[in-house]
Motif scaffolding. Structure first.
Motif, PDB file in Angstrom:
ATOM      1  N   PHE A  68      70.573  -0.849  18.864  1.00 17.63           N
ATOM      2  CA  PHE A  68      70.942  -0.621  17.466  1.00 17.63           C
ATOM      3  C   PHE A  68      70.329  -1.668  16.539  1.00 17.63           C
ATOM      4  O   PHE A  68      69.894  -1.344  15.435  1.00 17.63           O
ATOM      5  CB  PHE A  68      72.461  -0.621  17.295  1.00 17.63           C
ATOM      6  N   TRP A 109      69.690  -1.520  12.673  1.00 21.17           N
ATOM      7  CA  TRP A 109      70.971  -1.309  12.018  1.00 21.17           C
ATOM      8  C   TRP A 109      71.547  -2.663  11.586  1.00 21.17           C
ATOM      9  O   TRP A 109      71.142  -3.714  12.074  1.00 21.17           O
ATOM     10  CB  TRP A 109      71.961  -0.649  12.958  1.00 21.17           C
ATOM     11  N   SER A 168      76.798  -2.510  13.821  1.00 26.32           N
ATOM     12  CA  SER A 168      76.429  -2.116  15.181  1.00 26.32           C
ATOM     13  C   SER A 168      77.389  -2.698  16.212  1.00 26.32           C
ATOM     14  O   SER A 168      77.794  -2.018  17.145  1.00 26.32           O
ATOM     15  CB  SER A 168      74.988  -2.495  15.494  1.00 26.32           C
TER      16      SER A 168
END
Length: 127
Positions: free
Chosen positions: A30, A36, A41
């Motif tokens: 992630f 992200w 995340s």
């Protein structure tokens, strides 16, 4: 600490390794692959691994104690874990914000610190 307590914490930590590895892999994917937000995340990874961990706790760590119904065990588990997740997320976020420690090391530190909290409260929820 009593031998039984150390054994229970060790068993919980050992059997939690698959969840930790999954969490590390997802958090890495992630953050580094999908870019992200580091805080979001970690929160999502924590929630996703929670289901896997219930079965580990219920079937392996506290397998000898089924004095409570499945519904009561699930509700106890969720209440302990989600209150813990709030504390873990705050602790993780504070360390990320206040230090230069890599987020995966912070994740490991957070897991180690909070395993004690979770064990003692989960023991009450399952017995």
């Amino acid at each position: 600490m009593r031998r039984e307590t150390l054994s229970g914490i060790s068993k919980m930590a050992l059997w939690g390794v698959p969840g930790y590895l999954l969490a590390f892999g997802l958090n890495y994917a992630f953050n580094d692959l999908l870019h992200w937000n580091v805080y979001l995340s970690y929160f999502l990874v924590s929630v996703m691994v929670t289901t896997l961990n219930f079965f580990i706790i219920d079937l392996i760590v506290f397998k000898g104690d089924k004095g409570k119904s499945l519904k009561v065990r699930i509700l106890g588990y969720l209440s302990v874990v989600y209150t813990s997740k709030i504390g873990e997320w705050l602790f993780y976020s504070a360390l990320i914000w206040a230090t230069a420690i890599h987020y995966l090391i912070v994740q490991l530190i957070t897991s180690i610190v909070f395993i004690f909290y979770k064990y003692f409260f989960l023991k009450k929820a399952f017995r």
